[in-house]
Design a protein around this motif. Structure first.
Motif, PDB file in Angstrom:
ATOM      1  N   GLU A  11       5.592  -8.831  -3.126  1.00  0.00           N
ATOM      2  CA  GLU A  11       5.704  -8.479  -1.719  1.00  0.00           C
ATOM      3  C   GLU A  11       4.584  -7.534  -1.274  1.00  0.00           C
ATOM      4  O   GLU A  11       4.298  -6.540  -1.941  1.00  0.00           O
ATOM      5  N   ASP A  12       4.012  -7.828  -0.124  1.00  0.00           N
ATOM      6  CA  ASP A  12       2.998  -6.932   0.439  1.00  0.00           C
ATOM      7  C   ASP A  12       3.575  -5.561   0.733  1.00  0.00           C
ATOM      8  O   ASP A  12       2.905  -4.536   0.568  1.00  0.00           O
ATOM      9  N   GLN A  13       4.853  -5.529   1.162  1.00  0.00           N
ATOM     10  CA  GLN A  13       5.465  -4.255   1.519  1.00  0.00           C
ATOM     11  C   GLN A  13       5.549  -3.315   0.320  1.00  0.00           C
ATOM     12  O   GLN A  13       5.430  -2.089   0.453  1.00  0.00           O
ATOM     13  N   ASP A  14       5.747  -3.876  -0.874  1.00  0.00           N
ATOM     14  CA  ASP A  14       5.776  -3.049  -2.085  1.00  0.00           C
ATOM     15  C   ASP A  14       4.435  -2.352  -2.287  1.00  0.00           C
ATOM     16  O   ASP A  14       4.367  -1.190  -2.703  1.00  0.00           O
ATOM     17  N   ILE A  15       3.349  -3.084  -2.005  1.00  0.00           N
ATOM     18  CA  ILE A  15       2.013  -2.514  -2.168  1.00  0.00           C
ATOM     19  C   ILE A  15       1.791  -1.399  -1.158  1.00  0.00           C
ATOM     20  O   ILE A  15       1.272  -0.327  -1.493  1.00  0.00           O
ATOM     21  N   ILE A  16       2.203  -1.608   0.079  1.00  0.00           N
ATOM     22  CA  ILE A  16       2.048  -0.591   1.120  1.00  0.00           C
ATOM     23  C   ILE A  16       2.821   0.669   0.744  1.00  0.00           C
ATOM     24  O   ILE A  16       2.313   1.795   0.865  1.00  0.00           O
ATOM     25  N   GLU A  17       4.050   0.496   0.264  1.00  0.00           N
ATOM     26  CA  GLU A  17       4.866   1.644  -0.133  1.00  0.00           C
ATOM     27  C   GLU A  17       4.230   2.393  -1.299  1.00  0.00           C
ATOM     28  O   GLU A  17       4.239   3.625  -1.342  1.00  0.00           O
TER      29      GLU A  17
END
Length: 205
Positions: A11-17
């Motif tokens: 998930e891209d969101q995991d990278i952002i977090e």
């Protein structure tokens, strides 16, 4: 946050977090490298770059991306892969523009210098200053004297001169000739009578 998940990359969101909250970004960077480097490298290689350029500009793109995320400017309108590719592409385009500007400046310099040298070459052939010029060439040192005589008196091309002089490449010989020409111009400035002779010949040429 699940570090293992980032390494396999879902998930891209995991990278952002992770970028916003994790102190150890190594797993994230490895993931970004694994999933994005090949497409960026292909673009750079297809546009006048090499493998080293691809490495350097991909790393720079990651730094830019991390800074954008940490400043809260990544809105997620596109995927991280698309966004990172766009950053790298823009960085490389700017580099190509910079290289072209440098090349244009160098080209303009060499064209101007070649014109000056052509004028001097015409003057050098005149009998009334030839002996005086030979005297000046003696003051430039053996290498400069030899390379200028080979070029102006024997009319040898640079591809023969660099072999004659024992230089590694034609460009080395060309750079040496430019330095010698600058030294010759300096000597002419110290000898107004010679400089005037040149101007007179050029005006009548």
């Amino acid at each position: 946050m699940n570090t293992k998940k980032i390494q396999t990359g879902y998930e891209d969101q995991d990278i952002i977090e992770a970028i916003n909250h994790s102190k150890n970004l190594d797993p994230v960077i490895r993931h970004l490298y694994h999933t994005n480097f090949d497409s960026v490298a292909s673009y750079i290689r297809a546009n006048s770059g090499n493998d080293e350029d691809a490495e350097d500009f991909f790393q720079e793109a990651i730094v830019v991306f991390i800074n954008i995320v940490r400043k809260g400017n990544f809105r997620g309108d596109s995927s991280i892969k698309t966004f990172l590719y766009s950053i790298a592409r823009n960085l490389w385009r700017n580099e190509l523009k910079r290289q072209n500007r440098v090349l244009m400046r160098e080209t303009n310099y060499y064209e101007q210098t070649e014109k000056e040298e052509q004028d001097i070459q015409e003057s050098i052939g005149e009998h009334e200053v030839k002996d005086q010029l030979l005297h000046l060439l003696e003051k430039l040192g053996d290498n400069c004297k030899k390379i200028l005589l080979l070029f102006y008196y024997e009319n040898l091309p640079m591809k023969e001169i660099f072999q004659h002089m024992g230089y590694e490449t034609e460009q080395v010989a060309r750079n040496m000739k430019y330095r010698c020409m600058n030294k010759l111009k300096g000597l002419l400035n110290e000898h107004p009578e010679m400089k005037q002779s040149f101007r007179s010949l050029l005006a009548n040429g």
